[in-house]
Design a protein around this motif. Sequence first.
Motif, mmCIF file in Angstrom:
data_model
loop_
_atom_site.group_PDB
_atom_site.id
_atom_site.type_symbol
_atom_site.label_atom_id
_atom_site.label_comp_id
_atom_site.label_asym_id
_atom_site.label_seq_id
_atom_site.Cartn_x
_atom_site.Cartn_y
_atom_site.Cartn_z
ATOM 1 N N ALA A 194 10.985 5.628 -6.506
ATOM 2 C CA ALA A 194 9.698 5.828 -5.838
ATOM 3 C C ALA A 194 9.134 4.466 -5.463
ATOM 4 O O ALA A 194 9.245 3.502 -6.223
ATOM 5 N N VAL A 195 8.553 4.369 -4.278
ATOM 6 C CA VAL A 195 7.951 3.117 -3.806
ATOM 7 C C VAL A 195 6.492 3.392 -3.444
ATOM 8 O O VAL A 195 6.214 4.245 -2.600
ATOM 9 N N ALA A 196 5.576 2.688 -4.115
ATOM 10 C CA ALA A 196 4.150 2.814 -3.811
ATOM 11 C C ALA A 196 3.607 1.458 -3.392
ATOM 12 O O ALA A 196 4.107 0.417 -3.819
ATOM 13 N N ARG A 197 2.586 1.463 -2.572
ATOM 14 C CA ARG A 197 1.984 0.205 -2.125
ATOM 15 C C ARG A 197 0.563 0.461 -1.632
ATOM 16 O O ARG A 197 0.141 1.602 -1.437
ATOM 17 N N GLU A 198 -0.172 -0.624 -1.435
ATOM 18 C CA GLU A 198 -1.493 -0.552 -0.819
ATOM 19 C C GLU A 198 -1.336 -0.208 0.655
ATOM 20 O O GLU A 198 -0.495 -0.775 1.364
ATOM 21 N N GLY A 199 -2.139 0.754 1.111
ATOM 22 C CA GLY A 199 -1.981 1.232 2.484
ATOM 23 C C GLY A 199 -2.482 0.284 3.553
ATOM 24 O O GLY A 199 -2.087 0.401 4.716
ATOM 25 N N SER A 200 -3.349 -0.669 3.200
ATOM 26 C CA SER A 200 -3.910 -1.580 4.202
ATOM 27 C C SER A 200 -2.970 -2.750 4.444
ATOM 28 O O SER A 200 -2.634 -3.501 3.513
ATOM 29 N N GLU A 205 -1.157 -8.340 3.233
ATOM 30 C CA GLU A 205 -0.875 -9.680 3.735
ATOM 31 C C GLU A 205 -1.633 -10.741 2.944
ATOM 32 O O GLU A 205 -1.118 -11.829 2.685
ATOM 33 N N ARG A 206 -2.860 -10.425 2.530
ATOM 34 C CA ARG A 206 -3.675 -11.395 1.801
ATOM 35 C C ARG A 206 -3.323 -11.445 0.323
ATOM 36 O O ARG A 206 -3.736 -12.364 -0.374
ATOM 37 N N GLY A 207 -2.609 -10.458 -0.164
ATOM 38 C CA GLY A 207 -2.143 -10.485 -1.540
ATOM 39 C C GLY A 207 -3.229 -10.346 -2.589
ATOM 40 O O GLY A 207 -3.153 -10.972 -3.650
#
Length: 251
Positions: A194-200, A205-207
Motif C-alpha cells: 500500500a502506498v499513501a501520501r499527502e494529496g497536495s 514539494e516543500r516537505g
Amino acid sequence: MLAQSGRRVLQMSTARLLAGLLAASLLHVTSGQILQATAPSWTSPTPSGDDIYLTAYVGEEVSFELRAVARGPLDEALTIQQLEPWEITLEVDEDPGLPNVAVVTGPRTTADYKFASDNVTRLGNPDFTAQIAVSWVPTCVQTRDYNVHLTARNVVGFVTKRFHLSVVAPSPELVGFDATPQISRIGCPVNLTAVAREGSDLIRERGYLAYGQVVTHSLSRTDLRGRTQPLPELYGLHFREVRGGNEWGGS
C-alpha cells in the motif's frame, strides 16, 4: 459730543483688536500646534493593504510584524506627561482575538521629543512609534480559518490592520493498493503493498513534516460463509513500513 464719539471709536477699535488677537492666538494653537499632531499610520515592515490574507501550514511558523508612527503637537507649554495621549497604543483586538498558542512580542514604543541643548526649547514636533510582532505555529487540530485584527491608536485617531489566516488541513490519499484476495499457507510469506501520501503537490514539494502519513495495518479473513473476521495475533506476524515510497506509478 466729539470727545464721546472719539471714545466710542477707540473702545470699538480696542475691542476689535483684542478679539483679533484672541482669534489669532486660538488659530495659532489650533492650526500651528494641535493640527500638526497626527493619528497613527503604518510604515515598514507592516504589510500593505487593510486586509492581508495568509496561508498557514501545520507545524510551520507564520509570522508578521507591524510598525506605526505618529506626530505629537508642538506646544512647549505641555509637559512630557501631558503629551502621553499622543503616544501610540498598539495591540491585538480582543475580538476576534488570537489563535491558541500564538505569541505576541511587544509592543515596543519610542518617543522622540527633540529638545535643544537647554533641554527646554522644542526643536520640532515629537515623534512616536510602536512596533509589535505576532508568530504562530498551527497544530493539526487548528486547520481552519482565523481572523486577527491589530489596532494602533492615539488621541487623534486610529488605524486597524486585519489579517485573515487559513490553515491548510492534511489531505492524505491512498495512491496504491493491491486489493486482490490472496491465499496463503502457514509458514509462507504474504506481501501486501500500500502506498499513501499527502494529496497536495505543493506540500509534498516543500516537505512539511507535519503532513507525513500514518499508516494503520490490519489483517482479516473471509470464512466459507462469506463473513469477514479479523485475524487473531499470529506468532511471528509483523509488518514493515518502507520509508520513501511516496510515488505510485499505477492508475
